[in-house]
Scaffold this active site. Structure first.
Site, PDB file in Angstrom:
ATOM      1  CG  HIS A  72     -16.901  17.700   8.632  1.00 61.40           C
ATOM      2  ND1 HIS A  72     -16.590  17.984   9.938  1.00 61.40           N
ATOM      3  CD2 HIS A  72     -15.739  17.384   8.027  1.00 61.40           C
ATOM      4  CE1 HIS A  72     -15.302  17.834  10.128  1.00 61.40           C
ATOM      5  NE2 HIS A  72     -14.750  17.472   8.971  1.00 61.40           N
ATOM      6  CG  HIS A 104     -11.033  11.195   5.145  1.00 61.99           C
ATOM      7  ND1 HIS A 104     -11.518  11.324   6.438  1.00 61.99           N
ATOM      8  CD2 HIS A 104      -9.780  11.723   5.173  1.00 61.99           C
ATOM      9  CE1 HIS A 104     -10.617  11.894   7.203  1.00 61.99           C
ATOM     10  NE2 HIS A 104      -9.539  12.146   6.471  1.00 61.99           N
ATOM     11  CD  GLU A 151      -5.207  13.426   7.879  1.00 64.18           C
ATOM     12  OE1 GLU A 151      -6.205  13.679   7.177  1.00 64.18           O
ATOM     13  OE2 GLU A 151      -5.275  12.882   9.001  1.00 64.18           O
ATOM     14  CG  HIS A 172      -7.524   8.434   7.930  1.00 61.28           C
ATOM     15  ND1 HIS A 172      -7.036   8.613   6.655  1.00 61.28           N
ATOM     16  CD2 HIS A 172      -7.664   9.680   8.453  1.00 61.28           C
ATOM     17  CE1 HIS A 172      -6.892   9.900   6.421  1.00 61.28           C
ATOM     18  NE2 HIS A 172      -7.273  10.577   7.485  1.00 61.28           N
TER      19      HIS A 172
END
Length: 394
Positions: free
Chosen positions: A265, A302, A309, A340
């Site tokens: 990822h 993270h 964000e 989150h």
């Protein structure tokens, strides 16, 4: 922006006489950033660009902000917001989120906007749905679904929709540009950048509009915050016969962004498309996903210790948010101070996936965001509890 462009009729050498066919002088205007020390363009006007015949206050749309307190991740449903049937893409904007560096607004419009100039910073307007012509002092841009429209600070322009137009406006208190790591020291987009100069569309010819006593709505600083003034100018501001330079409005379509992928990822910076002072803009586009045999395609959990964000879900099927109620037209706000990531069921569900069909625009800010009136009005009030399946009322 540093990508040179010439449009219309300009003299062979700057700051020299440039005359009309009848012998009168065109008026040269330098539009530049950072006090003559950064990108600029030279525009040649038939009229006098400084002329005014009247001015009056302009009451801006509601710019009030409410802190995100208690600190919560939030789901804002923009498609539930109401807009007047005769709204335009500037005066009809409703403020969703904001801080001292950036303001995010949403509009649904059918009517042409007034002539408008944002003197507080650059604007990056994402066209969610619909099409329009953006008329500017540099010329016109035809824009449509999926376009980012980057408009430099103090550019006089107006939006002319063709039917219903849905726009997501990111207004900076600074300039907006491609990420520095994608640029050479002279400003060329490098080979590892996910887009190149060929993907950017600028104006191609002057508008040369005639008119008298034209109103221009100016958003500017004053009184410790934002305020507005309507200037009335004696001749139409779109009287430019030609211009050249590296500062001008342009459009870039999200479909021309080439996603960067890997065996495992990849972090959000690979999705970055623009940056401003105190924030970055990223996009998540349809792409092949991680191809390590044990890869987990959805993001890991993270903590944005330095960022808030904001994800605007435009289209497709966003794997990591399955089970949260988020869909097209949703915003998720994940504030700094809260860890989150994907919904628990989405992790196992993503294993073995070869591609994701998702389209989203993300803004990460380096100062906390507060809720505008439209953010408060569209908050679903439930999103924070979706990871655990229970909340304070359970």
């Amino acid at each position: 922006m540093a990508f040179y462009r010439q449009v219309g009729d300009v003299p062979p050498k700057r700051h020299t006489q440039h005359r009309t066919p009848s012998g009168a002088l065109y008026r040269e205007e330098l539009m530049g950033e950072e006090g003559f020390s950064s990108d600029s363009s030279l525009l040649y006007h038939a009229g006098v660009p400084s002329s005014l015949v009247d001015a009056r206050p302009w009451q801006l749309p509601d710019q009030s902000l409410t802190p995100n307190a208690p600190l919560l991740p939030r789901h804002l449903k923009l498609h539930d917001l109401a807009f007047a049937p005769d709204a335009d893409p500037v005066l009809g904007r409703r403020l969703v989120l904001g801080n001292a560096d950036v303001r995010i607004s949403y509009s649904v419009a059918t009517q042409a906007s007034p002539h408008y100039r944002n003197a507080t910073g650059d604007e990056c307007v994402y066209v969610e749905r619909g099409s329009a012509v953006v008329e500017t002092v540099f010329g016109a841009l035809a824009v449509g679904t999926g376009d980012y429209v980057v408009i430099p600070r103090a550019t006089t322009h107006r939006w002319v929709p063709d039917g219903e137009l849905r726009t997501y406006a990111i207004e900076a208190n600074s300039h907006i540009a491609p990420p520095k790591r994608y640029l050479s020291r002279y400003g060329q987009l490098l080979e590892h950048a996910p887009y190149c100069e060929r993907d950017l569309r600028g104006p191609t010819e002057p508008l040369l509009v005639e008119g008298t006593d034209v109103e221009v709505h100016v958003k500017h600083r004053g009184g410790g915050g934002l305020t507005g003034t309507v200037h009335v100018v004696p001749e139409h501001p779109f009287d430019v016969v030609g211009w050249d330079g590296c500062l001008y409005p342009y459009a870039f379509n999200i479909s021309d962004f080439e996603p960067i992928t890997g065996r495992v990822h990849q972090p959000p910076p690979v999705h970055q498309v623009f940056e401003g002072a105190g924030f970055v803009i990223c996009n998540f586009v349809p792409r092949k996903v991680d191809y390590h045999p044990l890869a987990i395609p959805v993001p890991y959990y993270h903590s944005n210790v330095d960022s808030d964000e904001v994800m605007f879900y435009v289209d497709g099927d966003y794997e990591a948010r399955k089970g949260s109620g988020i869909g097209k037209g949703s915003i998720s706000l994940h504030p700094g101070g809260h860890s989150h990531g994907p919904q628990p069921s989405a992790i196992e569900g993503s294993l073995g996936a070869e591609s994701f069909d998702e389209l989203a625009v993300m803004v990460d800010t380096f100062a906390p965001l507060s809720l505008g009136e439209a953010g408060t009005a569209s908050d679903d009030g439930r999103y924070a509890w979706t990871w655990s399946g229970r909340g304070p009322a359970s």
